[in-house]
Design a protein around this motif. Structure first.
Motif, short mmCIF file in Angstrom:
data_model
loop_
_atom_site.label_atom_id
_atom_site.label_comp_id
_atom_site.label_asym_id
_atom_site.label_seq_id
_atom_site.Cartn_x
_atom_site.Cartn_y
_atom_site.Cartn_z
N MET A 86 -32.45 -7.82 50.93
CA MET A 86 -31.90 -8.32 52.14
C MET A 86 -30.38 -8.25 52.13
O MET A 86 -29.80 -7.89 53.14
CB MET A 86 -32.39 -9.75 52.30
N MET A 87 -29.83 -8.62 51.07
CA MET A 87 -28.39 -8.57 50.92
C MET A 87 -27.90 -7.13 51.05
O MET A 87 -26.87 -6.88 51.66
CB MET A 87 -28.08 -9.08 49.53
N LEU A 88 -28.65 -6.25 50.50
CA LEU A 88 -28.31 -4.84 50.57
C LEU A 88 -28.36 -4.35 52.02
O LEU A 88 -27.51 -3.58 52.45
CB LEU A 88 -29.27 -4.05 49.69
N SER A 89 -29.30 -4.83 52.74
CA SER A 89 -29.44 -4.46 54.15
C SER A 89 -28.26 -4.98 54.96
O SER A 89 -27.72 -4.27 55.81
CB SER A 89 -30.76 -5.02 54.67
N VAL A 90 -27.83 -6.18 54.73
CA VAL A 90 -26.67 -6.76 55.42
C VAL A 90 -25.41 -5.99 55.04
O VAL A 90 -24.57 -5.70 55.90
CB VAL A 90 -26.55 -8.26 55.09
N LEU A 91 -25.29 -5.64 53.79
CA LEU A 91 -24.13 -4.88 53.32
C LEU A 91 -24.07 -3.51 54.01
O LEU A 91 -22.99 -3.09 54.45
CB LEU A 91 -24.16 -4.74 51.81
N ARG A 92 -25.19 -2.84 54.06
CA ARG A 92 -25.20 -1.54 54.72
C ARG A 92 -24.87 -1.68 56.22
O ARG A 92 -24.17 -0.85 56.78
CB ARG A 92 -26.58 -0.89 54.56
N LYS A 93 -25.40 -2.69 56.84
CA LYS A 93 -25.11 -2.93 58.25
C LYS A 93 -23.62 -3.17 58.46
O LYS A 93 -23.00 -2.64 59.39
CB LYS A 93 -25.94 -4.12 58.74
N GLN A 94 -22.99 -3.94 57.60
CA GLN A 94 -21.56 -4.22 57.71
C GLN A 94 -20.73 -2.96 57.45
O GLN A 94 -19.73 -2.73 58.10
CB GLN A 94 -21.17 -5.33 56.74
N GLN A 95 -21.20 -2.14 56.50
CA GLN A 95 -20.49 -0.87 56.23
C GLN A 95 -20.56 0.04 57.46
O GLN A 95 -19.59 0.71 57.81
CB GLN A 95 -21.08 -0.18 55.00
N HIS A 96 -21.72 0.06 58.08
CA HIS A 96 -21.89 0.88 59.26
C HIS A 96 -20.98 0.39 60.40
O HIS A 96 -20.32 1.17 61.08
CB HIS A 96 -23.37 0.87 59.69
N GLN A 97 -20.91 -0.92 60.59
CA GLN A 97 -20.04 -1.50 61.61
C GLN A 97 -18.58 -1.21 61.30
O GLN A 97 -17.78 -0.89 62.19
CB GLN A 97 -20.26 -3.01 61.73
N HIS A 98 -18.25 -1.30 60.02
CA HIS A 98 -16.88 -1.00 59.58
C HIS A 98 -16.54 0.45 59.89
O HIS A 98 -15.45 0.75 60.39
CB HIS A 98 -16.74 -1.31 58.08
#
Length: 123
Positions: free
Chosen positions: A1-13
Motif C-alpha cells: 500500500m505504501m508503495l502504491s501511494v509512493l508511486r501515485k505521488q511520484q506520478h503527480q510530481h
C-alpha cells in the motif's frame, strides 16, 4: 500500500513538473516578440498615431499663423463707426468738407461716399 501511494505521488510530481515546464515556456513566449503579427500591428498603430499627431500639430501651427494675419475685429470697429457716421451725415445732407473733417476721411473716400449716396438716391 505504501508503495502504491509512493508511486501515485511520484506520478503527480511528474505531472506537476510537466505543467511547470509548460507554464515557463508560455511565459517565455509571451515575453518574446509576437509570432502572430500583433507586435507589427501595434507598431503600425503607433506609427499612425504619431503621424496623425504631427499632422494635427502642423494644422494647429497653420491656424495660428492665419489667426495672426487676420485683423482684430476690435481694431476695425472704430473704422466701421466712422464710415457709418459718414454715411448718415451724407444722408442728412452734410457737405464734403464737413464729412472729411468730422470723420477724418481722405477726400477720395468722402467723394466715394457721396457718389454711392447719389446712386442710391437716384434709384
Amino acid at each position: 500500500m505504501m508503495l502504491s501511494v509512493l508511486r501515485k505521488q511520484q506520478h503527480q510530481h511528474s505531472q506537476l513538473q510537466q505543467q511547470l515546464v509548460q507554464l515557463q515556456q508560455q511565459m517565455q513566449q509571451s515575453a518574446e516578440p509576437d509570432t502572430f503579427g500583433l507586435d507589427n500591428d501595434i507598431q503600425e498603430v503607433r506609427a499612425g498615431a504619431l503621424a496623425l499627431g504631427r499632422r494635427i500639430q502642423a494644422i494647429e501651427a497653420r491656424l495660428d499663423e492665419l489667426a495672426e494675419q487676420q485683423p482684430n475685429p476690435d481694431d476695425l470697429e472704430p473704422e466701421r463707426r466712422l464710415y457709418s457716421r459718414a454715411v448718415r451725415m451724407v444722408e442728412l445732407g452734410a457737405d464734403l468738407d464737413e464729412i472729411m473733417r468730422e470723420c477724418e476721411l481722405p477726400r477720395a473716400e468722402a467723394e466715394l461716399l457721396f457718389s454711392l449716396h447719389q446712386q442710391k438716391a437716384s434709384r
